[in-house]
Design an enzyme around this catalytic site. Sequence first.
Site, PDB file in Angstrom:
ATOM      1  N   ASN A   1       9.184  -6.397   0.844  1.00 34.71           N
ATOM      2  CA  ASN A   1       8.978  -5.572  -0.338  1.00 34.71           C
ATOM      3  C   ASN A   1      10.320  -4.959  -0.705  1.00 34.71           C
ATOM      4  OD1 ASN A   1       5.829  -5.479  -0.432  1.00 34.71           O
ATOM      5  ND2 ASN A   1       6.348  -4.972   1.682  1.00 34.71           N
ATOM      6  N   THR A  25       3.551   2.351   1.636  1.00 31.17           N
ATOM      7  CA  THR A  25       4.506   2.102   2.718  1.00 31.17           C
ATOM      8  C   THR A  25       5.933   2.100   2.181  1.00 31.17           C
ATOM      9  OG1 THR A  25       4.095  -0.284   2.449  1.00 31.17           O
ATOM     10  CG2 THR A  25       2.923   0.856   4.243  1.00 31.17           C
ATOM     11  N   ASN A  75      -3.482  -9.061   0.038  1.00 28.03           N
ATOM     12  CA  ASN A  75      -2.705  -8.986  -1.192  1.00 28.03           C
ATOM     13  C   ASN A  75      -3.446  -9.706  -2.311  1.00 28.03           C
ATOM     14  OD1 ASN A  75      -0.371  -7.498  -0.509  1.00 28.03           O
ATOM     15  ND2 ASN A  75       0.535  -9.282   0.492  1.00 28.03           N
ATOM     16  N   ARG A 123       5.733  -7.812  -2.430  1.00 26.62           N
ATOM     17  CA  ARG A 123       5.445  -9.198  -2.060  1.00 26.62           C
ATOM     18  C   ARG A 123       3.923  -9.365  -1.988  1.00 26.62           C
ATOM     19  NH1 ARG A 123       6.341  -9.975   4.502  1.00 26.62           N
ATOM     20  NH2 ARG A 123       4.760  -8.457   5.125  1.00 26.62           N
ATOM     21  N   CYS A 166      -1.026  -1.370   4.128  1.00 28.47           N
ATOM     22  CA  CYS A 166      -0.869  -0.848   2.766  1.00 28.47           C
ATOM     23  C   CYS A 166      -1.189   0.643   2.805  1.00 28.47           C
ATOM     24  CB  CYS A 166      -1.802  -1.585   1.808  1.00 28.47           C
ATOM     25  SG  CYS A 166      -1.798  -0.931   0.134  1.00 28.47           S
ATOM     26  N   CYS A 171       3.573   2.251  -4.261  1.00 24.00           N
ATOM     27  CA  CYS A 171       3.482   1.519  -2.994  1.00 24.00           C
ATOM     28  C   CYS A 171       3.623   2.527  -1.868  1.00 24.00           C
ATOM     29  CB  CYS A 171       4.568   0.455  -2.917  1.00 24.00           C
ATOM     30  SG  CYS A 171       4.637  -0.388  -1.311  1.00 24.00           S
TER      31      CYS A 171
END
Length: 262
Positions: A171, A201, A65, A190, A74, A199
């Site tokens: 998240n 996922t 991250n 997060r 990810c 995003c």
Amino acid sequence: MNIKFYKYQGAGNDFIMIDDRSLNFPKDNIQLVSHMCNRHFGIGSDGLILLQNDTLSDFRMVYYNSDGNESTMCGNGGRCIVAFARDLGIIDKIATFNAIDGGHIAEINYDIIKLKMINVKEYTVSDQYSFFQTGSPHHIQPVNNLKNHDVYNEGKKIRYAEMYNSTGGTNVNFVEPISKDEIFVRTYERGVEDETLACGTGVTAAALDFAEKNNIRMGELKVKVLGGELKVYWFKKHDYYQDVWLEGPAKNVFKGELDLDL
């Protein structure tokens, strides 16, 4: 010390890519990774990804991250590293790779990368909110007028909610249906600790939540995000989701060298 890097983006979710097959990158240096991801003092990105050799597949993906910490899977990063591996000449139209959540395969059609996600067995669904583990933990929150929703502040509250202590926080995906075959998703991530333009996922989790609530055992769903459009495919069997695929664009933006002595 100079570090050669490549910048990729998938639907606006952007990543620094490092060819680390020589294992020279100081991967435990949290401050370095955070500095590289910083949009004001570094290169700028939502995360950093190392491509390493793997004995069982074409390569290994190691994801960090933007706060500098190694993190869970990810989805858009997975699609971007496939494009990166193709550009490095490691793979052609099909790829296999290992990540923190296990093995993945991907199909390449020019700039469109279709990535097979893990089977999804851990989820809870309700009218108030849902939770899906799609390689990373995702809280799904239905909202109206998502375009004007306060994603940052509302997402931050839920991300640190006590019920998610066991997963190290979560998240948060805010979701609004557009039609019977499309939804709109905005995500507080997060580790980034802010809203991102997409995003992977999270989009996957939101699509499976839509499937579960509408009893669609096999199908595909278009997902609008701030950075463009993605698509999710799935097949539900034995009360869990398999053959889950995430599809969308993944493109190289630029490459360069970061001089750490500056």
